[in-house]
Scaffold this active site. Structure first.
Site, mmCIF file in Angstrom:
data_model
loop_
_atom_site.group_PDB
_atom_site.id
_atom_site.type_symbol
_atom_site.label_atom_id
_atom_site.label_comp_id
_atom_site.label_asym_id
_atom_site.label_seq_id
_atom_site.Cartn_x
_atom_site.Cartn_y
_atom_site.Cartn_z
ATOM 1 N N ASN A 8 0.808 -1.219 0.000
ATOM 2 C CA ASN A 8 0.000 0.000 0.000
ATOM 3 C C ASN A 8 0.842 1.271 0.000
ATOM 4 O O ASN A 8 0.286 2.367 0.019
ATOM 5 C CB ASN A 8 -0.926 0.021 1.221
ATOM 6 C CG ASN A 8 -1.956 -1.076 1.167
ATOM 7 O OD1 ASN A 8 -2.323 -1.537 0.100
ATOM 8 N ND2 ASN A 8 -2.423 -1.505 2.325
ATOM 9 N N CYS A 9 2.150 1.147 -0.014
ATOM 10 C CA CYS A 9 3.043 2.305 0.022
ATOM 11 C C CYS A 9 3.170 2.903 -1.389
ATOM 12 O O CYS A 9 3.529 2.200 -2.339
ATOM 13 C CB CYS A 9 4.414 1.867 0.542
ATOM 14 S SG CYS A 9 5.698 3.111 0.409
ATOM 15 N N ASP A 10 2.857 4.188 -1.515
ATOM 16 C CA ASP A 10 2.924 4.845 -2.823
ATOM 17 C C ASP A 10 4.320 4.780 -3.425
ATOM 18 O O ASP A 10 4.481 4.549 -4.626
ATOM 19 C CB ASP A 10 2.484 6.309 -2.722
ATOM 20 C CG ASP A 10 0.987 6.448 -2.476
ATOM 21 O OD1 ASP A 10 0.241 5.496 -2.777
ATOM 22 O OD2 ASP A 10 0.581 7.506 -1.978
#
Length: 105
Positions: A8-10
């Protein structure tokens, strides 16, 4: 090439998009091998611990004083991301230097 980070880390997603043949290891869901953590700590030192993260802010002072390896084992999401292993070399973060080293960007 292996990218260690969070799905979920951009920033991890940007790295994965730029390196489509890479494999993403979600450190929260899948964990990270001790040998990789030890190698990353030897290479980058305490900057491997992301002291700007929500996880860090939620730790008490005693926990913050713990050994970095023990902290990262207990809280893998505390690792600065992404950690990238490519051809035996480690890269930390998705900086211009990392992109240049990987030949992308």
């Amino acid at each position: 090439m292996t990218i260690f980070g969070l799905k979920n880390c951009d920033t991890c997603r940007k790295a994965l998009k730029s390196c489509p043949s890479a494999t993403l290891i979600d450190v929260r869901a899948d964990g990270i091998a001790d040998r990789m953590l030890e190698a990353a700590l030897a290479e980058f030192g305490e900057i491997l611990v992301n002291k700007r993260s929500t996880t860090w802010r939620n730790l008490d002072e005693t926990a913050r004083q713990s050994d970095p390896l023990a902290l990262l084992r207990a809280h893998p999401s505390l690792m600065k991301r992404p950690l990238i292993e490519a051809e035996g070399k480690l890269y930390l973060g998705w900086t211009k230097e990392t992109q240049a080293g990987l030949g992308v960007g």
